[in-house]
Design a protein around this motif. Structure first.
Motif, PDB file in Angstrom:
ATOM      1  N   VAL A 143       1.836   1.626  12.061  1.00 24.24           N
ATOM      2  CA  VAL A 143       1.837   1.270  13.488  1.00 24.24           C
ATOM      3  C   VAL A 143       1.374  -0.170  13.665  1.00 24.24           C
ATOM      4  O   VAL A 143       1.979  -0.951  14.402  1.00 24.24           O
ATOM      5  CB  VAL A 143       0.924   2.229  14.282  1.00 24.24           C
ATOM      6  N   ILE A 144       0.312  -0.541  12.950  1.00 25.66           N
ATOM      7  CA  ILE A 144      -0.196  -1.913  13.061  1.00 25.66           C
ATOM      8  C   ILE A 144       0.875  -2.915  12.632  1.00 25.66           C
ATOM      9  O   ILE A 144       1.142  -3.905  13.316  1.00 25.66           O
ATOM     10  CB  ILE A 144      -1.467  -2.089  12.204  1.00 25.66           C
ATOM     11  N   ALA A 145       1.527  -2.605  11.505  1.00 27.68           N
ATOM     12  CA  ALA A 145       2.552  -3.535  11.006  1.00 27.68           C
ATOM     13  C   ALA A 145       3.677  -3.676  12.021  1.00 27.68           C
ATOM     14  O   ALA A 145       4.121  -4.786  12.324  1.00 27.68           O
ATOM     15  CB  ALA A 145       3.103  -3.043   9.670  1.00 27.68           C
TER      16      ALA A 145
ATOM     17  N   HIS B 266      -4.928   9.198   3.293  1.00 24.45           N
ATOM     18  CA  HIS B 266      -4.790  10.141   4.376  1.00 24.45           C
ATOM     19  C   HIS B 266      -3.575   9.765   5.205  1.00 24.45           C
ATOM     20  O   HIS B 266      -3.307   8.597   5.444  1.00 24.45           O
ATOM     21  CB  HIS B 266      -6.047  10.112   5.244  1.00 24.45           C
ATOM     22  N   VAL B 267      -2.841  10.797   5.623  1.00 26.73           N
ATOM     23  CA  VAL B 267      -1.644  10.553   6.421  1.00 26.73           C
ATOM     24  C   VAL B 267      -1.962   9.682   7.629  1.00 26.73           C
ATOM     25  O   VAL B 267      -1.216   8.758   7.971  1.00 26.73           O
ATOM     26  CB  VAL B 267      -1.047  11.893   6.883  1.00 26.73           C
ATOM     27  N   VAL B 268      -3.109   9.936   8.260  1.00 30.40           N
ATOM     28  CA  VAL B 268      -3.477   9.165   9.446  1.00 30.40           C
ATOM     29  C   VAL B 268      -3.608   7.679   9.110  1.00 30.40           C
ATOM     30  O   VAL B 268      -3.146   6.812   9.855  1.00 30.40           O
ATOM     31  CB  VAL B 268      -4.801   9.693  10.040  1.00 30.40           C
ATOM     32  N   ALA B 269      -4.197   7.399   7.938  1.00 24.75           N
ATOM     33  CA  ALA B 269      -4.354   6.001   7.539  1.00 24.75           C
ATOM     34  C   ALA B 269      -2.986   5.345   7.347  1.00 24.75           C
ATOM     35  O   ALA B 269      -2.760   4.216   7.780  1.00 24.75           O
ATOM     36  CB  ALA B 269      -5.166   5.912   6.248  1.00 24.75           C
ATOM     37  N   ILE B 270      -2.068   6.078   6.700  1.00 26.56           N
ATOM     38  CA  ILE B 270      -0.732   5.525   6.481  1.00 26.56           C
ATOM     39  C   ILE B 270      -0.060   5.240   7.817  1.00 26.56           C
ATOM     40  O   ILE B 270       0.462   4.148   8.051  1.00 26.56           O
ATOM     41  CB  ILE B 270       0.129   6.498   5.656  1.00 26.56           C
TER      42      ILE B 270
ATOM     43  N   SER C  62      -0.839  11.948  -4.180  1.00 33.19           N
ATOM     44  CA  SER C  62      -1.664  10.998  -3.439  1.00 33.19           C
ATOM     45  C   SER C  62      -1.512  11.209  -1.941  1.00 33.19           C
ATOM     46  O   SER C  62      -2.355  10.799  -1.165  1.00 33.19           O
ATOM     47  CB  SER C  62      -1.283   9.565  -3.809  1.00 33.19           C
ATOM     48  N   ARG C  63      -0.422  11.844  -1.527  1.00 21.76           N
ATOM     49  CA  ARG C  63      -0.243  12.080  -0.102  1.00 21.76           C
ATOM     50  C   ARG C  63      -0.628  13.503   0.286  1.00 21.76           C
ATOM     51  O   ARG C  63      -0.594  13.886   1.437  1.00 21.76           O
ATOM     52  CB  ARG C  63       1.214  11.828   0.286  1.00 21.76           C
TER      53      ARG C  63
ATOM     54  N   PHE D  87       0.827  -1.205   0.000  1.00 18.47           N
ATOM     55  CA  PHE D  87       0.000   0.000   0.000  1.00 18.47           C
ATOM     56  C   PHE D  87       0.866   1.262   0.000  1.00 18.47           C
ATOM     57  O   PHE D  87       0.642   2.186  -0.776  1.00 18.47           O
ATOM     58  CB  PHE D  87      -0.912  -0.021   1.235  1.00 18.47           C
ATOM     59  N   ILE D  88       1.873   1.259   0.867  1.00 14.24           N
ATOM     60  CA  ILE D  88       2.712   2.454   0.971  1.00 14.24           C
ATOM     61  C   ILE D  88       3.558   2.620  -0.282  1.00 14.24           C
ATOM     62  O   ILE D  88       3.755   3.732  -0.782  1.00 14.24           O
ATOM     63  CB  ILE D  88       3.562   2.372   2.245  1.00 14.24           C
TER      64      ILE D  88
END
Lengths: 110, 873
Positions: B372-374, B363-367, B348-349, B119-120
């Protein structure tokens, strides 16, 4: 053999190896250059020149006996080989020859 | 007296010894030291030390650098390496369960990492198929409001052409404006999204063409289609040269234009950040009632410029100053403060800052959240590995002592353990990639808006680099501490059996605590979101959305005619019209009360709309269709409006709106005119003229047959307007878009919670097994002396108890604060996650610990039936 062409710095270092005779090691040569030629030079460049000339066979080296003055660490003493002598001699010959070619008037009254 | 000798910097000496050829170290160090002493005398210790350090670095060259010593030692280390692998493999087989657990955990975490990475990677490489990608910029407006700056992605219509004319650095430009039209070919009629673009669009961007030529775009009656539209209308055949018609709406009504298909694009590349369906030349708008494109009040949805590769964007930006004045002259609203050039490569960012933008954006928050989850998952599996490795350490001690006695250095033992970890990580990595490819990625793609991202593993060295880094991090993160820990013990004590290790390892307890905290937070957030959605869905909207079908009225549709025809249907009870629809937002306006300006929200509706939608009057009355004054001079307000102005009674107050006075005739109970992102705003409701109606709401007699009624209504519509599409929705569905976002988050969080639960459960499971195996002797003795199963479980549970408590104490507040912050963003009226998620998380954690441990305790207890046997071992 055409002989190895000495660089200017190598020539100086090789000269000091000859001058200092039995006492030629890295620091002594560095000090000599600094004192006699009034030229600042790093320890590592002198060492590097010595290693390079050893690779070419112009000098040879052996470790001296240990002493207490430098934390018990031994010196590596360098001496000139015949190849080295020849290179030095060739350098001098070349210089002399060039000097003799300079027109007399150039340095008159200089 | 021995004089204290001055010392050169120790680190410099060590560094020299490390890099230098051992045959040369002594003389170099000697020379340096000799001179160091002299300098200390002459210049002082500080300078001498500095000189020493500098010269150590100066000595680095090809003569002094360390070489490989001999082929002999290299062969030997290869043999040792083989031996490590063999012993490692034996160990894996010996501890089958813990190894399997580690591999499984690793695979899951790596799989998730892959998804995040994909995704990133997509986010950072969008639009990479455009040849001019690095020279394309999007014009951005910076508007200056009262106290804030606003960024907008649309730009004044004349800006692009002006730049292309005035600035030599601008090589090409194209405007990009969305419109809708009714596209017709033969008997097929569909409402389609249409884009007006300048002729340079096709060359500035590099969307690949399937049929047609780039040069063909630009003729007034020539259009380009995407493959999707082409297939929809023409099937697989080549539509070049086909005649189609498009009906556009403008202020005067409907205008029909006919076009020739001049080109068809290939399927739009997956890394694109914006999409389109049908391209129509910008100039074509001149035939649709536009006179020119010189009004700075008009906006294009985006303006793209392509700069010369040598041009400096900041210089170009400075040259834009004259346009600001031109814009501000024509626009009396917010002042244009600045025009920026936003690089396409970054869009896109960046696009999320523009509010609703047509660019695919992350959204930056989503990234950040995904990263963080990873990381959290990777930490979890590393902790698992560390824990099991330390717990198995005692069984390896003898082996290590023997190795040490035989001459192994600590470094070699550390590398042995790292190699073992590498073995497990490699298996995990491969399994993880397979998991990601076949399970996680397809799942993730579905709710990432159908974005198609995939990794071409072999084509890009960056992927290899990523996997390598991941592997190194995992090997060091998981194996580093155990290797360091295990290699530490002195062999003599081990061999004499004097050492007991692994019983009281505080580090292990902290790791376990951290792991359980993460699990706690994951459970907490998932439950909090599920609960929150339920609570939001249960909120009363303040009106009755049941059994209402809403039809969208486009330009040229007569409300009265449709109403009369629909009234013939038996199941329809009531019909009303409005300009804004409940649940579909409102206008922002500025009103004047007692000489003071205040921004409020406004809805414009038909006179009987509110009553038929089932809103409640608190005070006063609804507007009446019979009274003309109700239409021209009266408004209604909601309770929030009254509270906002601090009034006791709203009815009878006078409000100024655009130089006209309105008096308030009714106050309504608060109702949901939009989703929950904002608290209910002060709102003013006005009655508008029939000709402006945009929506027709039909109330049905019962909720039983809504679908059938919609079909019947479509039938009537088709009779009146055979070539217009029928657009309708159920009033009950107006919040679906809002809740859809929630469902995505819930899906992700539930998946993450499930994974963390799984990983930490199997981690605990393995750990409990190892601890019990070590405690067999103790349990046997206790049992012989009369202990029952409860005593034994208390003994084992003590190991885990404090970690669980620690997890609740850290995870509880952390999770609470994080979730509260998020909920405040999405529904400011209900920011509290409530008590339930906390309870579920605590109970969940205890259950996990219990499940993971209980089985082992039982089997251990049963096994020690032959307690004597266990003791004799």
């Amino acid at each position: 053999m055409k002989g190895y062409h000495l660089g200017e710095f190598e020539e100086i270092v090789l000269l000091y190896v000859t001058i200092l005779h039995d006492e030629a090691y890295g620091l002594a040569i560095t000090k000599g250059i600094e004192k006699d030629l009034n030229r600042s030079v790093t320890l590592s460049s002198v060492h590097t020149a010595l290693y390079r000339m050893q690779d070419k066979g112009l000098v040879e080296s052996k470790l001296a006996g240990s002493s207490t003055e430098r934390g018990g660490r031994r010196k590596r003493l360098y001496s000139i080989t015949n190849v080295g002598k020849e290179a030095l001699w060739n350098a001098r010959q070349a210089r002399n020859k060039l000097w003799s070619l300079i027109p007399k008037t150039t340095f008159e009254g200089w | 007296m021995v004089e204290h000798q001055p010392n050169p910097p120790r680190w410099a000496d060590r560094f020299l010894e490390w890099y230098c050829n051992p045959q040369l170290v002594e003389e170099i160090q000697g020379d340096l030291y000799e001179r160091f002493l002299e300098y200390t005398q002459e210049k002082g210790l500080k300078k001498a030390r500095r000189w020493y350090a500098i010269n150590v670095f100066l000595f680095i060259n090809r003569y002094t650098l360390r070489r490989h010593r001999s082929t002999y030692s290299r062969l030997n280390s290869l043999d040792m390496f083989k031996n490590y692998l063999k012993i490692g493999w034996r160990n894996v087989r010996k501890h089958k369960w813990p190894s399997l657990i580690n591999v499984l955990g690793l695979a899951l975490a790596i799989g998730c990492c892959m998804v995040v990475y994909t995704f990133i990677f997509w986010t950072f490489n969008t639009d990479d198929f455009h040849e001019n990608r690095d020279n394309i910029y999007i014009m951005e407006k910076v508007l200056q409001g009262d106290n804030e700056l606003q960024l907008r992605g649309d730009s004044p219509e004349p800006l692009g052409p002006a730049m292309a004319k005035d600035l030599p650095q601008v090589k090409a430009m194209t405007r990009f404006t969305f419109s809708r039209g009714i596209f017709q070919y033969d008997d097929q009629v569909f409402s389609e999204s249409i884009n007006f673009v300048d002729p340079e669009f096709v060359q500035l961007f590099s969307f690949p063409l399937k049929w047609g030529k780039v040069e063909d775009f630009g003729a007034m009656d020539g259009i380009f289609l995407t493959e999707r539209v082409s297939t929809k209308f023409f099937g697989a055949e080549n539509p070049l040269g086909k005649q189609v018609t498009i009906k556009f709406n403008n202020a005067e009504g409907e205008i029909e234009s006919s076009f020739q298909v001049k080109g068809v694009f290939e399927k739009l590349p997956p890394t694109r950040t914006f999409s389109f369906n049908i391209l129509v030349p910008y100039q074509h708008q001149l035939t649709l009632g536009r006179d020119d494109f010189l009004d700075w009040h008009q906006a294009a949805d985006a303006t793209f410029v392509q700069l010369d590769p040598t041009a400096d964007p900041s210089k170009v930006q400075q040259a834009l100053t004259p346009y600001l004045a031109q814009y501000n002259e024509d626009n009396k609203g917010w002042k244009l403060d600045q025009l920026n050039l936003q690089p396409l490569s970054n869009i896109s960012r960046h696009a999320y800052k523009w509010g609703n933008s047509f660019f695919h954006q992350s959204h930056v928050v989503a990234i950040i959240m995904l990263v963080v989850i990873a990381i959290a998952l990777l930490l979890l599996v590393c902790f698992n590995y560390v824990n099991t490795a330390i717990a198995t350490a005692s069984s390896r001690l003898r082996e290590i002592s023997v190795r040490k006695v035989m001459g192994s250095q600590r470094r070699q033992i550390i590398s042995q353990f790292l190699v073992e970890n590498l073995l497990i990580c490699l298996v995990g990595l491969v399994t993880g990639i397979l998991l990601a490819e076949f399970l996680f990625l397809p799942w993730f793609k579905r709710f990432a808006g159908g974005l198609e991202f995939r990794l071409h593993y072999l084509q890009d060295y960056r992927h290899a680099l990523f996997f390598l880094t991941l592997l190194v991090l995992l090997v060091l993160g998981g194996g580093g501490y155990p290797a360091y820990y295990i290699s530490r013990f002195p062999p003599v004590e081990i061999l004499k059996d004097k050492l007991r290790i692994g019983n009281k390892n505080r580090f292990r307890k902290i790791l376990l605590g951290a792991q359980l905290s993460l699990t706690f937070i994951a459970i907490f957030s998932a439950v909090a979101f599920i609960k929150h959605t339920q609570r939001l869905k249960a909120v009363d909207w303040g009106y009755d959305p049941e059994a209402k079908i809403v039809i969208r009225l486009d330009e040229g549709i007569s409300y009265d005619r449709l109403k009369n025809e629909l009234a013939g249907l038996d199941e329809i009870q009531d019909i009303s019209g409005s300009i804004q629809q409940l649940g579909r937002g409102s206008n922002g306006i500025t009103i004047e009360i007692d000489g003071e300006d205040t921004p409020v929200d406004e809805m414009v509706v038909g006179p009987d709309y509110l009553e038929k939608m089932g809103l409640t009057v608190i005070d006063g009355r609804f507007s009446s269709p019979e009274l003309d004054t109700d239409i021209s001079q009266s408004v209604m307000v909601n309770a929030a409006f009254r509270r906002h102005f601090g009034w006791d009674v709203a009815v009878g107050k006078v409000i100024q709106l655009e130089d006209q006075s309105y008096s308030v005739i009714g106050e309504l109970e608060d109702f949901r005119f939009e989703d929950f992102f904002r608290p209910i705003q002060p709102m003013l409701i006005r009655v508008g003229p029939k000709s402006d109606y945009r929506y027709l709401t039909a109330t049905l007699a019962s909720t039983a047959q809504t679908q059938a009624s919609a079909k019947a209504m479509e039938g009537i519509w088709k009779e009146i307007y055979p070539d217009r599409p029928f657009n309708f929705f159920f009033q009950t569905d107006v919040m679906d878009g809002y809740f859809q976002g929630f469902e995505q988050v819930i899906k992700i969080l539930s998946a993450v919670a499930f994974l963390t639960i799984f990983i930490s459960t199997i981690g605990l499971f393995g750990l409990a097994m190892l601890i019990l195996a070590r405690k067999m002797k103790e349990i046997s003795i206790r049992k012989v002396l009369g202990a029952n199963i409860w005593n034994v479980s208390r003994l084992v549970n003590r190991e885990f108890f404090w970690s669980v408590v620690l997890a609740c104490m850290i995870g509880g507040p952390l999770g609470f604060l994080a979730i509260k912050a998020i909920l405040t963003q999405i529904s400011p009226e209900m920011p509290n996650p409530g008590f339930l998620p906390m309870l579920v998380a605590v109970v969940g954690l205890l259950t996990i610990a219990l499940v993971a441990v209980a089985g082992h305790i039982y089997s251990a207890f049963v096994k020690t039936r032959s307690s004597i046997y266990a003791m004799s071992k």
